[in-house]
Design a protein around this motif. Structure first.
Motif, short mmCIF file in Angstrom:
data_model
loop_
_atom_site.label_atom_id
_atom_site.label_comp_id
_atom_site.label_asym_id
_atom_site.label_seq_id
_atom_site.Cartn_x
_atom_site.Cartn_y
_atom_site.Cartn_z
N ALA A 179 0.84 -1.21 0.00
CA ALA A 179 0.00 0.00 0.00
C ALA A 179 0.87 1.25 0.00
N GLU A 180 1.92 1.21 0.79
CA GLU A 180 2.85 2.35 0.84
C GLU A 180 3.50 2.56 -0.55
N PHE A 181 3.85 1.45 -1.16
CA PHE A 181 4.50 1.52 -2.47
C PHE A 181 3.55 2.12 -3.51
N LEU A 182 2.31 1.63 -3.53
CA LEU A 182 1.34 2.16 -4.50
C LEU A 182 1.11 3.65 -4.25
N ASN A 183 1.14 3.99 -2.98
CA ASN A 183 0.95 5.39 -2.60
C ASN A 183 2.04 6.28 -3.19
N ARG A 184 3.22 5.70 -3.40
CA ARG A 184 4.33 6.49 -3.94
C ARG A 184 4.31 6.55 -5.46
N VAL A 185 3.79 5.47 -6.10
CA VAL A 185 3.87 5.46 -7.57
C VAL A 185 2.61 6.02 -8.23
N TYR A 186 1.49 5.95 -7.54
CA TYR A 186 0.26 6.52 -8.10
C TYR A 186 0.05 7.92 -7.53
N THR A 187 -0.68 8.73 -8.27
CA THR A 187 -0.87 10.11 -7.83
C THR A 187 -1.90 10.22 -6.70
N ASN A 188 -2.75 9.18 -6.54
CA ASN A 188 -3.79 9.28 -5.51
C ASN A 188 -3.43 8.41 -4.29
N GLY A 189 -4.27 8.42 -3.29
CA GLY A 189 -3.98 7.72 -2.05
C GLY A 189 -4.38 6.26 -2.10
N TRP A 190 -3.61 5.38 -1.46
CA TRP A 190 -3.85 3.94 -1.51
C TRP A 190 -3.85 3.28 -0.14
N LYS A 191 -3.65 4.09 0.88
CA LYS A 191 -3.47 3.50 2.21
C LYS A 191 -4.77 2.89 2.74
N LYS A 192 -5.89 3.42 2.24
CA LYS A 192 -7.16 3.01 2.87
C LYS A 192 -7.99 2.07 2.01
N LEU A 193 -7.40 1.59 0.94
CA LEU A 193 -8.19 0.69 0.09
C LEU A 193 -8.48 -0.62 0.82
N GLU A 194 -9.76 -0.99 0.84
CA GLU A 194 -10.15 -2.21 1.55
C GLU A 194 -9.93 -3.43 0.68
N ILE A 195 -9.81 -4.56 1.34
CA ILE A 195 -9.68 -5.82 0.62
C ILE A 195 -10.95 -6.02 -0.21
N GLY A 196 -10.74 -6.46 -1.46
CA GLY A 196 -11.89 -6.69 -2.33
C GLY A 196 -12.30 -5.47 -3.11
N ARG A 197 -11.62 -4.36 -2.90
CA ARG A 197 -12.01 -3.15 -3.64
C ARG A 197 -10.97 -2.81 -4.70
N CYS A 198 -11.45 -2.15 -5.74
CA CYS A 198 -10.60 -1.74 -6.85
C CYS A 198 -10.45 -0.22 -6.81
N ARG A 199 -9.35 0.26 -7.32
CA ARG A 199 -9.18 1.71 -7.42
C ARG A 199 -8.45 2.03 -8.72
N TYR A 200 -8.89 3.11 -9.33
CA TYR A 200 -8.23 3.58 -10.55
C TYR A 200 -7.06 4.46 -10.17
N GLY A 201 -5.95 4.32 -10.88
CA GLY A 201 -4.79 5.15 -10.58
C GLY A 201 -4.08 5.63 -11.83
N VAL A 202 -3.41 6.77 -11.68
CA VAL A 202 -2.60 7.33 -12.77
C VAL A 202 -1.16 7.38 -12.28
#
Lengths: 420, 93, 1004
Positions: free
Chosen positions: C685-708
């Motif tokens: 989650a920390e890693f995705l938070n660094r490579v994507y422009t949006n936040g990833w720390k709070k994504l729940e299991i089973g959920r999808c998120r779009y990122g740039v």
């Protein structure tokens, strides 16, 4: 043309033939360097020589020396595949290269030296839908910029270049192309020689085998250059050393946004002409034309790693020859005669830097990457202006060094136009 | 074709590797605190050394590990290979 | 059939029991197995072989080897034709057809020879001085000049043959199988090293094949045969003949071009390739490449019948072919005396040896004199005469300085003339290895200097021309190379092969025969015979300031022919040095470039042509797409269905049908090419938070998120949906074209910058296949094929993921949408993909399931205003430019964030993504069209942007487009114009969302 320089003409050829060509004068002098000049140009490639020529011609500044580590025209000027075109995507690039192309169109007469500028047309191929979109974008931009550019169908490509493989089953099918009819090729050495002769005739000193070993500065101001033949004083120094720009800039304490890579090129044995147009495919990195000697002049890609080795390497041409034969199957039994590399100065946005620097009196002309030859006269013209007036011409104003700080890049990479 | 000694896999032809440019350019801790000039320096400015040069490679068609190399950019002689995070070995005469 | 009138009755390495017939310039001849085309022509008395490049002067054979500049022929016919083949290297085969090049209508009567008449006004570089007026006329001049360009002709149809490649590693690569090379291979092989011995000729033996010599007290031929069998008995030794070492690259990487057969095999039989390229990594290299004899430079030295002494010797000894009956020999060294003896032995009348030196007591000279051959010391051949072949040599005495001739000229009749100006070691490969040749004044040649790579030169290649030296040096180099590679012969060192030491009188450098009479022009003293460069041209270049060797080469074209100046370069340098009054060592050499001899393009490519030119990637259901008539689009290496035309449908018809079906029934899309990266580890989650422009720390299991994702320059690089599958387990998707790049990008940051993060990435693109179903009936269809996934929108909402079974296959189902419809992306292991697809197609029939291609997908997403990275962005577009401020976090740092705060990123007139609605709803804007606001301008017009995506939307019943427009976010409602070649299209700027802007359908 300056007095004392004997003009070249058919008449002078015939007249000299009578004396078995014993009386031709030197194309340029080999003077001893003076202790001081108004302007020092480092690098006697096409761009440096053109700069000196236009300093003299356009700005009346003739107390100029061009310093060359080796022999004039021996760097990328004498190693490139000589393609000239101006069909660039971005306005800034298009205007600069178009200015250069226009200068090329009258250059043989102006220099009284036949540079054999052959406007045989430059074709850029598209192999997929993405290419086609980019092609249309570029051609439309060119047209509105007043630059001749047209879109060709596959059939029109085949009509212009009958030997090209337009089968839809080709691994790289030709879906279309752009054509700039005013584009073409020129004799690269002749461009350097012509500018050298022209600059020399106007009083510019060209010193070959004179390596610059240091740039002397007093605080933020240039005082001159240390060379293998002693110190030369000058208040203005222009660095035009392509792949070696970082090395020269380091002498003045500057780091540049430049990486040096070898660009690979090769020629085939001469054959009877079969290819009358310049054909480029930036998707598969094939750039080919046939010279007036009959050689196929083939540009390949860059080596994968930074280097100052002006050597041919095999991996790049091995891969790109495959694409070449896919496009031109009849070349399979022809043979590579010679391969070599030139060191190109690649900037982050694949656009040049023609600019003042943080050091007063130090001017920089670099970053032309894989496409500098076509810019030779234009580059010299704007650089001469910039040095003479200590301010950029509007054509090169966007190509400043500050753009890497502000972010105002002119990204010819992004536009997928490899700048051959 | 260079011959590169991957620290994990041994000597392989260069075409198994991808190039990563100048080594030891560290990403600033707090980019927001930097001036535009300092950020541009990190982003774009290069040593582009002629001669011995510290650079990064990755064994892309092998173990996919990154490592550092000291290579002469004129002769292409490789005089050191060392792991990410390590300092370059002392040069021997 | 002509008689082989110049064939000797005995001797030579030809097989007189195997006659071969061939044709040259349409005339039929006979030769023997073992002949080259050159030797067969000599045996048949053919002298005139070709015409020179510039002046179309008649030319014959100069050499017997690969350095031949003159005798270039067009070999074969039609598709199997090959230009510029050196007759000296073409092995004769039955039915060979060759013709002369660069002449019309025939080699005997060549119209182009008019250039020779005009040669006086066509000196080096004449074209730089003329053809400039009137200004526009260069194209007409060039048209004429181009007619004269080139030498041979390209075939007119594709190559019927195939080529091959071989990778090899060896301990010692020995280049050249002459005495030094054979001795080196023997020594290295006996030490146990893995040896590769490559030689360009058809037989091993090198220069020995053309000489009468003794080694180990027996004829050289016996020693060669013994050596070959000894080498063949060594299991780790490989012998390659007909194999030219073409290039010497970094880190002891060399290429070898092996000729496997002559002629052509029209079936493109790939079990019988024509040539093979060896790519060799050698621990050590021994360069035993021999030396090239140099011509003498005198007036009309280019006439047919004038050849190198060693060539004449070779034709006699190796091929039993006599270049003529009466010979004059012109030399500055002793090696030509050996040739004189061999010629005399073969029955040639050697009327005179003309030697520029004073008499000396060497065994070779004594032997010649004792045979009654006249030796004219301190004399020079000042000119040759004859039309189309040499008929006499004009000889004059040299004065003491050697710089002029005097006295009466003596004309000596002859029908051939042999010359030797000394020898130049073949330092080409050494030079390619980055070694710098140095000038050896005593031998008047460049020899290899210090080694840079793991190589050593031996024998003639390093200026040791005597046979005895070649053998010992070769032996020593072989021992040393093996030792350096880690192989020492146990026990006593082996003895080198031995040849008698012969005393030689020293060579006298003699570069240019003085003009006779003094002051006469040197414009027929040919230096480079292929390109017609004369001594006068070199002097002219020097006079005009072209004094660097590279300037000389480029201005005069010396050394730039297909022979790359093997016989001419050193002479040219020396003459330049003389002209400048400089030492040849100060003049230096030009750089020797690969390849050593020209390398066939087909050989460089090998089998990587056609379908194998570049990998073609296909999804697991490719066969279904083909069977169902899909039209394909290339996306990177992938073949993706573009659209599925039914009989009679245009692309627009098909796309309309597919788009309607998506919004009204069900679309099915093969989305397997999407990049899929499995990411695991506690810090993901920390890693995705660094490579994507949006936040990833709070994504729940089973959920999808779009990122740039952005590069560090802040420009959009890729986008996609990432799903949290488990506590430390994520599933990232990327665009099809960027899959490999994104994985590399992630790994680079993890390994080089953030090694402290425990995150592990694996590409799953080809392990998992993806089928998307979208449309109002998608849920209904899916419900029929699964019983363990609850499909109710509340239980399985938009942007979530469920694992379960679909059509009996364990599947991961994602509720994400690129079309804006309610849709499910079903991921299954790739091998079940086709089964899943077929089941969906069958079960979906009742709902009107319709396969859609990339074109419809693009239309549908454009209706929704979803951008495509790489189409609506081009590396100059930030997420803010796309109007996606909502996805750019203000709280945290991410890659590229700092760049978004640079002054240029804050400009209001940046190009921003907008929608365009053409004023005429039936008019579709062309993608790539440039946008202006003011039509009343002349070029250059002020362009404010361009159309990035444009379609006819059947669902909206109108055309729509996306565009990047300067300050576009504030231009909504403005009318802009797209000027085209013949018309202008007006359009209104809008929000880039045309269909269901609230997104009700995809949430449904």
């Amino acid at each position: 043309m300056k007095k004392g320089l004997k003009k070249y003409s058919l008449f002078s050829l015939v007249r000299n033939a009578l004396s078995y060509h014993q009386h031709w004068q030197e194309a340029w002098r080999s003077p001893e360097p003076k202790k001081a000049y108004d302007i020092v140009i480092i690098g006697a490639g096409g761009h440096g020589l053109a700069t000196a020529y236009y300093l003299a011609k356009e700005h009346g500044i003739t107390n100029v020396v061009v310093l060359e580590k080796g022999w004039l025209g021996g760097g990328n000027t004498g190693r490139n595949t000589t393609i000239i075109r101006s069909n660039y995507l971005w306005d800034e690039s298009a205007h600069l290269y178009e200015h250069s192309l226009k200068l090329f169109e009258g250059l043989s007469q102006e220099l009284n030296f036949n540079i054999m500028f052959s406007q045989r047309g430059v074709i850029n191929l598209s192999h997929n839908l993405h290419d086609l979109r980019e092609l249309s974008r570029r051609v439309n931009a060119n047209r509105l910029n007043g630059i001749d550019s047209e879109i060709l169908t596959t059939e029109q490509v085949k009509a212009l270049v009958p030997i090209i493989n337009t089968s839809p089953r080709s691994r790289y099918p030709v879906l279309g192309a752009s054509l700039q009819r005013r584009g073409g090729v020129a004799r690269h050495d002749a461009v350097a020689w012509g500018f050298a002769r022209g600059a020399d005739a106007r009083g510019v000193d060209i010193i070959q085998n004179c390596e610059v070993t240091g740039i002397r500065r007093n605080g933020a101001k240039v005082e001159g250059v240390e060379t293998s033949r002693g110190f030369i004083k000058a208040n203005k120094v222009g660095v035009v050393t392509a792949g070696h720009s970082s090395v020269l800039a380091a002498m003045a304490g500057l780091r540049l946004p430049i990486q040096s890579y070898p660009l690979q090129a090769l020629v085939s044995e001469p054959i009877k002409p079969v290819l009358h147009t310049v054909v480029m495919s930036s998707t598969v990195h094939v750039y080919v034309s046939q010279s007036d000697r009959g050689e196929l002049v083939i540009g390949a890609g860059m080596d994968a790693f930074q280097s100052y080795a002006q050597r041919g390497s095999f991996a790049v041409i091995e891969h790109q020859t495959g694409a070449l034969l896919e496009l031109f199957p009849i070349f399979s039994r022809l043979r590579m005669m010679r391969q070599w590399g030139g060191i190109v100065d690649v900037s982050p946005d694949a656009s040049p830097i023609v600019s003042k620097t943080p050091i007063k009196g130090l001017y920089l002309n670099c970053g032309w990457g894989t496409g500098g030859f076509k810019a030779t006269p234009g580059s010299g013209w704007v650089f001469a202006y910039t040095i003479a007036r200590d301010q950029p011409h509007r054509l090169n104003e966007p190509f400043n060094l500050e753009r890497f700080t502000t972010g105002r890049l002119i990204d010819e990479h992004g536009a997928a136009a490899v700048a051959h | 074709m260079l011959l590169i000694k991957c620290p994990w896999c041994g000597e392989r032809d260069a075409h198994e590797f991808s190039y990563g440019g100048e080594a030891h350019i560290t990403r600033p801790e707090n980019p927001d605190k930097l001036s535009d000039e300092q950020w541009a320096d990190y982003l774009f400015m290069q040593k582009n050394a002629m001669g011995p040069f510290l650079e990064r490679w990755v064994h892309a068609h092998g173990c996919r590990r990154w490592f550092n190399v000291r290579r002469d950019t004129v002769t292409h002689e490789i005089t050191a290979v060392y792991k990410m995070g390590d300092r370059p070995p002392e040069r021997t005469a | 059939m002509s008689q082989q009138r110049n064939r000797l009755a005995t001797g030579g390495r030809i097989d007189r029991t195997r006659p071969l017939s061939f044709s040259f310039n349409g005339k039929h001849f006979e030769g023997y197995a073992g002949d080259t085309l050159a030797s067969a022509l000599i045996a048949n008395g053919v002298r005139l072989v070709g015409r020179s490049f510039k002046y179309h002067r008649p030319r014959g054979l100069l050499t017997a080897g690969s350095e031949e500049p003159n005798a270039l022929v067009q070999l074969g016919t039609d598709a199997a034709s090959e230009p510029n083949q050196r007759a000296t290297q073409v092995e004769l085969f039955d039915g060979l057809e060759a013709v002369s090049q660069n002449c019309w209508p025939s080699v005997g009567l060549d119209v182009g020879a008019v250039n020779n008449t005009l040669s006086r006004i066509l000196p080096a570089g004449f074209y730089y001085k003329t053809f400039m007026w009137p200004k526009s006329f260069w194209k007409y001049y060039e048209h004429v000049i181009r007619k004269a360009a080139g030498m041979g002709r390209a075939p007119e149809s594709p190559d019927p043959d195939c080529y091959d490649k071989m990778h090899d590693h060896c301990d010692v690569l020995v280049v050249g199988a002459g005495p030094a090379g054979l001795a080196a291979a023997l020594a290295a092989g006996r030490a146990g090293a893995r040896v590769l011995l490559a030689d360009e000729q058809s037989a091993l033996g090198g220069g020995l094949l053309g000489r009468r010599a003794e080694i180990d007290a027996a004829p050289a031929a016996e020693w060669i045969a013994k050596s070959i069998s000894a080498l063949q008995a060594m299991p780790e030794v490989q012998l390659l003949c007909r194999s030219t070492v073409a290039g010497y690259y970094d880190h002891n990487y060399l290429t070898i071009a092996q000729r496997l057969r002559e002629g052509s095999d029209p079936g493109r039989r790939c079990d019988k390739p024509r040539q093979r390229l060896w790519k060799v990594r050698a621990k050590q290299v021994v360069l035993a490449t021999g030396a090239h004899e140099r011509p003498m430079i005198f007036r009309h030295n280019d006439l047919p019948g004038i050849m190198l002494a060693s060539a004449a010797q070779c034709y006699i000894n190796r091929y039993a072919a006599k270049p003529g009956d009466i010979a004059v020999i012109f030399t500055n060294n002793d090696s030509a005396y050996e040739a004189a003896l061999d010629l005399a032995e073969a029955g040639v009348t050697v009327v005179a040896v003309v030697d520029v030196r004073t008499a000396a007591e060497s065994p070779a000279q004594a032997a010649v004199r004792s045979r009654g051959i006249e030796v004219l010391y301190r004399h020079a051949v000042v000119a040759a005469s004859g039309r189309r072949r040499v008929s006499a040599a004009k000889v004059m005495a040299l004065d003491d300085s050697g710089e002029s001739v005097s006295g009466a000229a003596r004309t000596i009749r002859c029908d051939f003339l042999c010359m030797s100006g000394g020898w130049s070691p073949a330092v080409h490969l050494f030079s390619q290895s980055r070694g710098k040749p140095s000038y050896d004044a005593s031998k008047a040649c460049f020899v290899p200097g210090q080694s840079v790579q793991a190589e050593r030169s031996a024998g003639a290649a390093r200026g040791s021309f005597a046979l005895a030296e070649c053998l010992t040096e070769g032996h020593e180099a072989g021992v040393a190379a093996a030792a350096a590679a880690g192989f020492q012969r146990p026990g006593r060192p082996a003895k080198p092969p031995v040849a008698a030491k012969v005393d030689e009188a020293p060579l006298q450098p003699f570069w240019l025969v003085p003009a006779a009479p003094p002051g006469a022009p040197l414009n027929k003293h040919f230096v480079d015979v292929q390109n017609d460069v004369t001594a006068a041209d070199i002097a002219l270049a020097a006079r005009e300031g072209y004094r660097s060797v590279e300037h000389l080469k480029r201005y005069t074209t010396t050394g730039m022919g297909t022979d790359q100046g093997k016989t001419s370069n050193i002479n040219a340098l020396a003459i330049l040095g003389q002209t400048l009054g400089a030492d040849i060592s100060a003049v230096g050499t030009t750089t020797f470039r690969p390849p050593y001899t020209p390398l066939t393009f087909g050989t460089i490519v090998g089998r990587d042509i056609g379908a194998l030119a570049d990998p073609v990637r296909m999804t697991p259901i490719h066969s279904w797409h083909v069977a169902n008539g899909a039209s394909f689009e290339d996306v990177g290496q992938w073949k993706r269905p573009w659209y599925y035309p039914r009989p009679g449908e245009s692309i627009q018809d098909a796309v309309n049908r597919e788009c309607l079906a998506t919004r009204q029934a069900i679309a099915i899309l093969d989305a397997s090419t999407l990049g899929k990266i499995d990411i695991q580890g506690p810090d993901t989650a920390e890693f995705l938070n660094r490579v994507y422009t949006n936040g990833w720390k709070k994504l729940e299991i089973g959920r999808c998120r779009y990122g740039v994702m952005c590069g560090e320059d802040g420009m959009v690089f890729d986008d996609g949906v990432t799903t949290r599958l488990g506590e430390h387990h994520y599933w990232m998707t990327t665009t099809s074209g960027n899959a490999a790049r994104v994985l590399a990008w992630l790994e680079e940051w993890l390994q080089t910058e953030w090694p402290e993060l425990k995150v592990y990435c694996n590409s799953m693109t080809e392990h998992w296949a993806t089928v998307g179903i979208a449309g109002p009936f998608a849920r209904q269809l899916l419900s029929e094929l699964t019983d363990d996934i609850e499909l109710d929108p509340k239980a399985f909402p938009f942007m979530t993921y469920r694992a379960g079974t679909v059509a009996g296959i364990a599947a991961r189902v994602f509720r994400i949408s690129f079309t804006g419809e309610s849709s499910f992306e079903i991921n299954v292991p790739a091998r079940y993909d086709l089964a899943l697809w077929n089941t969906l197609m069958t079960a979906g029939e009742q709902y009107g399931i319709t396969p859609i291609g990339t074109e419809s997908m693009h239309v549908l997403r454009a209706e929704k205003g979803f951008f495509i990275a790489g189409q609506d962005t081009d590396g100059t577009v930030t997420p803010l430019d796309l109007g996606m401020d909502w996805i750019v976090s203000k709280q945290k740092d991410f890659l590229g964030k700092r760049s978004l705060a640079r002054p240029d990123m804050l400009r209001e007139d940046r190009k921003q993504l907008v929608g365009l609605l053409p004023v005429d709803p039936q008019e579709v804007l062309p993608e790539g069209g440039q946008i202006v606001t003011d039509m009343d301008q002349k070029p250059p017009m002020n362009m404010i942007g361009h159309v990035t995506s444009s379609y006819y939307s059947v669902n909206l019943k109108r055309s729509i487009a996306l565009a990047l427009v300067r300050g576009g976010h504030k231009r909504h409602g403005e009318t802009v114009y797209v000027p085209l070649e013949n018309k202008v299209i007006a359009a209104n700027v809008s929000e880039p969302r045309f269909y269901d802007p609230e997104g009700k359908r995809m949430h449904a």
